[in-house]
Design an enzyme around this catalytic site. Sequence first.
Site, short mmCIF file in Angstrom:
data_model
loop_
_atom_site.label_atom_id
_atom_site.label_comp_id
_atom_site.label_asym_id
_atom_site.label_seq_id
_atom_site.Cartn_x
_atom_site.Cartn_y
_atom_site.Cartn_z
N ASP A 108 1.08 -1.19 -0.19
CA ASP A 108 0.13 0.19 -0.35
C ASP A 108 0.82 1.29 0.29
OD1 ASP A 108 -2.70 -1.05 -0.35
OD2 ASP A 108 -3.09 -1.16 2.35
N ASP A 171 -4.77 -5.74 -5.31
CA ASP A 171 -4.99 -4.15 -5.14
C ASP A 171 -3.49 -3.55 -5.65
OD1 ASP A 171 -6.65 -6.03 -3.31
OD2 ASP A 171 -6.32 -4.61 -1.27
N1 GLY Z 1 -5.95 -2.19 0.40
C1 GLY Z 1 -7.37 -1.53 -0.83
C2 GLY Z 1 -8.80 -1.55 -0.51
O1 GLY Z 1 -8.79 -2.64 0.47
O2 GLY Z 1 -9.24 -2.14 -0.88
#
Ligand code: GLY
Length: 402
Positions: A108, A171
């Site tokens: 992230d 993600d």
């Molecule tokens: N970490 C990205 C999401 O929760 O979509």
Amino acid sequence: MLDIQQGSRAAFEEALHLLATKTLEDEAGLGIRFPYVTKPDGSWDTMLASVSAGYQEDAWSHGNWFCGFWIGLLLISYLHTGNEEALELARERMHLVAPRAKDPNTHDIGFIFLSSAIPAFHITGDRFYAEVALEAAQQLRARLVRTDLGSYISSWGPHNDIRGRRSSAIDTMANLPLLYWAAAQAKDDSFLVAGELHARMTEHAFIRSDLSTYHAVEYDLPSGVRGRGYTFQGYGDESFWSRGQGWAILGYAETARATGSLRHLKLAHRLADRFLDALGDATSAPWDFDDPAGKDATLDTAASAIVANALLQMADLEPDMELAEQRHGQAVKILSDLCRDHLSRNSAERGFLRHGCYSKPHNIGPDAAVLFGDYYFAEALLKVLKPGAFRPIAERLTATEV
Ligand code: GLY
């Protein structure tokens, strides 16, 4: 430049005005904390930027991966209104977030610096921002795991912890542009290669035959053979989690932009068509297209905003102008629907976009304003109104590129 109707333009201007007003109002009460989801009473839940991702016993905590989005919203407020106070606040907040550029625990890190330092550098030209983003990109590149079948960027955990090392999440696709930016900035193709290798491995491991996507997969190491596919935030391991599809579309569009490869753009189109077919006439995606509640399912406006953002990117890249216009029109339709039906106009209710869904299974912001939804929505609105202001316009691919 692809144009929009006057009515949509006025609605987008009004929405960004609301965003800028609320963002500056909220700043006054935040201190050094950052918002992430609204609580049932409409106020923001907040977190320090320094909360890193990590394991607590066996449970994984994502930490504060939202903090960069708040800086992005300040920058967008500045670009929309010209109010220098927002630019100054963005700079102050960047000093609170900058230490996270050393965080070795999470993919992230891409979200954190893509939404903050990189556009701040584009807007101001101040090298402070570029240095921070380059440091973060090195952390993301260091997450590359090589296997016999290819390489991928592990999503979670310290690099030496096998639980995270063998895991990959959809993600990550939306974190790759940090690597792509660093490749161009540092003139170092190893960043580009790491991102594209991840995109290629994800294509084979995450995309189902019906073109929906898994949230996460586990790989066997060192063979790289794919093990189970599963979910944390979707309805079920085999379900069609709407936000994950948005991350995938955005990530393949960005990979096409960075590599100049039509192959990745074509995949982004196919994934987008799957999302748009499932969306039908609805004014927002549900949190999961397979929630048996069907039309009554909880919404995730953030998923719609992410897809609108990706469609705008695809419209810039697509060499076939008829298809480019179609994608642009689809993005404007989603943004117009969100402006009309889901803007948070009530001042007692903070946030910009109602009915986002951070994590329904964990009951965190299950029906709330979520900071990343506000960010991708605002970025897309600004991109329509002022292309190139927040980040450079993508160069259109040529039909012969591979
Ligand atoms: N970490 C990205 C999401 O929760 O979509």
